[in-house]
Design a protein around this motif. Structure first.
Motif, PDB file in Angstrom:
ATOM      1  N   ARG A  24      -8.029   1.408   8.794  1.00 12.90           N
ATOM      2  CA  ARG A  24      -7.992   2.873   8.920  1.00 12.90           C
ATOM      3  C   ARG A  24      -7.985   3.543   7.554  1.00 12.90           C
ATOM      4  O   ARG A  24      -8.683   4.519   7.308  1.00 12.90           O
ATOM      5  CB  ARG A  24      -6.736   3.287   9.696  1.00 12.90           C
ATOM      6  N   THR A  25      -7.197   2.955   6.658  1.00 15.53           N
ATOM      7  CA  THR A  25      -7.109   3.509   5.302  1.00 15.53           C
ATOM      8  C   THR A  25      -8.484   3.552   4.660  1.00 15.53           C
ATOM      9  O   THR A  25      -8.899   4.569   4.099  1.00 15.53           O
ATOM     10  CB  THR A  25      -6.176   2.625   4.440  1.00 15.53           C
ATOM     11  N   HIS A  81       0.830  -1.212   0.000  1.00 15.86           N
ATOM     12  CA  HIS A  81       0.000   0.000   0.000  1.00 15.86           C
ATOM     13  C   HIS A  81       0.852   1.244   0.000  1.00 15.86           C
ATOM     14  O   HIS A  81       0.567   2.209  -0.703  1.00 15.86           O
ATOM     15  CB  HIS A  81      -0.921   0.016   1.228  1.00 15.86           C
ATOM     16  N   SER A 131       1.770   5.393   6.104  1.00 10.70           N
ATOM     17  CA  SER A 131       0.851   5.102   4.996  1.00 10.70           C
ATOM     18  C   SER A 131      -0.371   6.027   5.048  1.00 10.70           C
ATOM     19  O   SER A 131      -0.837   6.524   4.018  1.00 10.70           O
ATOM     20  CB  SER A 131       0.418   3.643   5.009  1.00 10.70           C
ATOM     21  N   ASP A 132      -0.875   6.272   6.262  1.00 13.01           N
ATOM     22  CA  ASP A 132      -2.010   7.193   6.409  1.00 13.01           C
ATOM     23  C   ASP A 132      -1.606   8.612   5.993  1.00 13.01           C
ATOM     24  O   ASP A 132      -2.370   9.322   5.329  1.00 13.01           O
ATOM     25  CB  ASP A 132      -2.501   7.218   7.863  1.00 13.01           C
ATOM     26  N   PHE A 177     -10.685   6.125   6.278  1.00 14.24           N
ATOM     27  CA  PHE A 177     -10.338   7.482   5.811  1.00 14.24           C
ATOM     28  C   PHE A 177     -10.828   7.729   4.385  1.00 14.24           C
ATOM     29  O   PHE A 177     -11.328   8.802   4.063  1.00 14.24           O
ATOM     30  CB  PHE A 177      -8.828   7.718   5.887  1.00 14.24           C
ATOM     31  N   LEU A 178     -10.673   6.689   3.571  1.00 12.60           N
ATOM     32  CA  LEU A 178     -11.128   6.834   2.173  1.00 12.60           C
ATOM     33  C   LEU A 178     -12.637   7.035   2.124  1.00 12.60           C
ATOM     34  O   LEU A 178     -13.138   7.884   1.378  1.00 12.60           O
ATOM     35  CB  LEU A 178     -10.744   5.614   1.354  1.00 12.60           C
ATOM     36  N   TYR A 185       0.558   4.067  -2.544  1.00 17.86           N
ATOM     37  CA  TYR A 185       0.242   5.442  -2.133  1.00 17.86           C
ATOM     38  C   TYR A 185       1.291   6.415  -2.652  1.00 17.86           C
ATOM     39  O   TYR A 185       0.970   7.531  -3.059  1.00 17.86           O
ATOM     40  CB  TYR A 185       0.181   5.558  -0.604  1.00 17.86           C
ATOM     41  N   LEU A 208      -1.549   8.776   2.384  1.00 19.03           N
ATOM     42  CA  LEU A 208      -2.942   8.768   1.887  1.00 19.03           C
ATOM     43  C   LEU A 208      -3.570  10.161   2.017  1.00 19.03           C
ATOM     44  O   LEU A 208      -4.213  10.659   1.085  1.00 19.03           O
ATOM     45  CB  LEU A 208      -3.757   7.744   2.683  1.00 19.03           C
ATOM     46  N   ASN A 258      -4.036  -0.830  10.079  1.00 16.77           N
ATOM     47  CA  ASN A 258      -3.698   0.179   9.062  1.00 16.77           C
ATOM     48  C   ASN A 258      -4.656   0.151   7.881  1.00 16.77           C
ATOM     49  O   ASN A 258      -5.135   1.178   7.417  1.00 16.77           O
ATOM     50  CB  ASN A 258      -2.280  -0.055   8.560  1.00 16.77           C
TER      51      ASN A 258
END
Lengths: 242, 266
Positions: B8-9, A17, A208-209, B12-13, A21, A212, B5
């Motif tokens: 959470r992704t 990811h 990663s967040d 958030f999306l 990203y 994003l 993670n």
């Protein structure tokens, strides 16, 4: 809470990811820069042109000054060239970004009484932004960006209110101020929650967040520039009409 | 609860997408509401303009009518009286000249008599008195008789249906429209036969003026003042104005007005 992926594959997925990203980040970042460049070029066509609405006069300065921020930012993003300087410029640019766009919105509003309050609000936000920027200008400051976005969204709301209290004679699809304000409203509103998360939970969110969020914000900026381009085109069209 | 993670992704999306949808919805709502408000505003503006135009036309018609009344009264009370007096003087002359001179005086008396009659007709035609006291049909009959007397035209009035008294102003406006139409026919059409048709229906009155003249191409942009005035007057009565004409085939003017609260003609 249901799990979306099997736990055993997490580590690989996170890495995968992150790579994804990053790719998306570079694509969205470059796209936003490209749109910013196109917007600047189109806005330059408005220099010294007659028949342009007052608030759009000098709009090209937004793009021109933006170029001085973008170039070091692009160099820093792609080549890690003078990273701190790029962040410093970027931090400073928030002040210009906020003041330029909020002044434009205030000028586009019809009601003088409303303008008076908005000027006070403008001063309040400027002071707040300067306060947070002054803490450390060489570190990416999300709080000042959040305040700037929040302030602009409030100004946009006032613009919409003014739109509904003024005589409804504007043709919105040909109205530059409407496109600009809508662009700001959409872009800033999308950014606010993510900027707030970064500002408040900077140490707890994962890389990663973080990437994003950056992707989402790049997309929001793309939206902003698309709306700005449309506004400039509206001005050019209006000018062309006899 | 701690989220992974990936979770959470996705959260958030989803937040980002939902936020975007809500914002876009909000913008669409703003545009829609503004458009609605704009439509209402323009409709009101249009109504205001129409009302203003009506007021303007009404004032013009009132002024015109007042002028007609003044001229009519002046003809009847002043010029007519003077001519009658002149005729009386001539009639009471003791003639002792030659036969030729006597003949000339007699001719003058006849001419003055004719002038008095013509002026009297003109005065009656300009005056709204005939409409006010006798109604539209009598007014039109009088107008038709006047024109028939010239021998140049053959005019007919056809009344179909059960006649009703309209509002005096409405009758006066219809009468003036007819006068304007007849005036146009005499000036431009070269017609010798004119038919005026009054059709009284349950809720409409249709006035049709048809001639057998040379006709013309009905291009609305080239309407003269006369036709425009007729149309405006018909609009003032909430009526419909129609013009049918072809070159060589005569002209027909049709005015349909609604009849409100009709009174039966006694």
């Amino acid at each position: 809470m249901m799990f979306f992926f099997p736990r055993t594959e997490f580590a690989d997925l996170i890495l995968l990811h992150m790579e994804l990203y990053k790719i998306i980040y570079y694509i969205t970042y470059d796209l936003s820069m490209l749109l910013a460049f196109v917007c600047t070029v189109i806005s330059l066509r408005l220099i010294n042109k007659r028949g342009i609405v007052n608030y759009m006069r000098g709009f090209y300065w937004y793009g021109l000054i933006g170029v001085f921020v973008y170039i070091p930012h692009i160099l820093a993003t792609h080549f890690q060239y003078h990273f701190e300087f790029a962040i410093f410029l970027n931090n400073l640019s928030v002040l210009f970004h906020f003041s330029f766009l909020s002044v434009l919105i205030i000028r586009a509003i019809h009601k003088d009484s409303m303008k008076k309050y908005l000027r006070l609000l403008f001063l309040f936000f400027i002071v707040a932004i300067i306060y947070y920027l002054s803490k450390d200008a060489f570190v990416q400051d999300s709080i000042s960006f959040t305040i700037s976005n929040f302030g602009l969204v409030i100004f946009c709301c006032f613009y919409y209110y003014d739109l509904f209290t003024h005589i409804p004679v504007l043709i919105l699809k040909n109205e530059p101020s409407f496109w600009i304000v809508t662009g700001i409203f959409l872009s800033m509103s999308i950014q606010i929650p993510f900027r707030s998360i970064i500002a408040n939970l900077q140490n707890t969110i994962s890389i990663s967040d973080y990437i994003l969020f950056a992707d989402i914000m790049n997309i929001a900026y793309c939206l902003l520039y698309i709306f700005f381009i449309k506004a400039c085109l509206c001005c050019i069209q209006i000018r062309k009409e006899p | 609860m701690l989220y992974t993670n990936s979770e959470r992704t996705i959260i958030f999306l989803i937040i980002a997408i939902l936020l975007t949808i809500i914002l876009v919805g909000f913008i669409i709502l703003i545009v829609y509401k503004y458009q609605q408000r704009q439509n209402i505003y323009f409709q009101n503006l249009e109504k205001l303009q129409i009302s203003h135009e009506f007021d303007l036309l009404k004032s013009r018609l009132e002024i015109q009518e007042q002028t007609f009344q003044n001229i009519s009264r002046e003809i009847h009370d002043n010029i007519g009286q003077k001519l009658t007096l002149a005729k009386l003087h001539l009639n009471t002359l003791v003639l002792c000249g030659t036969t030729h001179e006597v003949q000339r005086v007699n001719d003058a008396v006849t001419m003055i008599g004719e002038a008095i009659n013509d002026l009297s007709d003109l005065s009656r035609s300009m005056s709204s008195e005939i409409i006010l006291s006798n109604g539209l049909i009598k007014g039109l009959e009088f107008e038709i008789n006047q024109l028939n007397k010239t021998g140049l035209y053959n005019l007919k009035l056809l009344v179909v249906g059960e006649p009703v008294f309209l509002d005096t102003n409405a009758e006066l406006i219809l009468f003036r429209i007819t006068q304007e139409a007849l005036n146009n026919i005499m000036k431009h059409a070269g017609a010798n036969s004119i038919i005026i048709n009054l059709l009284y229906e349950h809720c409409n009155l249709t006035l049709t003026i048809t001639d057998n003249g040379r006709g013309f191409l009905t291009d609305k942009h080239q309407f003269g003042n006369g036709l425009i005035n007729m149309e405006k007057r018909a609009t003032m009565l909430n009526g419909k104005f129609e013009l049918h004409s072809k070159e060589g085939e005569g002209t027909s003017i049709k005015i349909t007005i609604p009849i409100y609260e009709p009174e039966k003609k006694v």
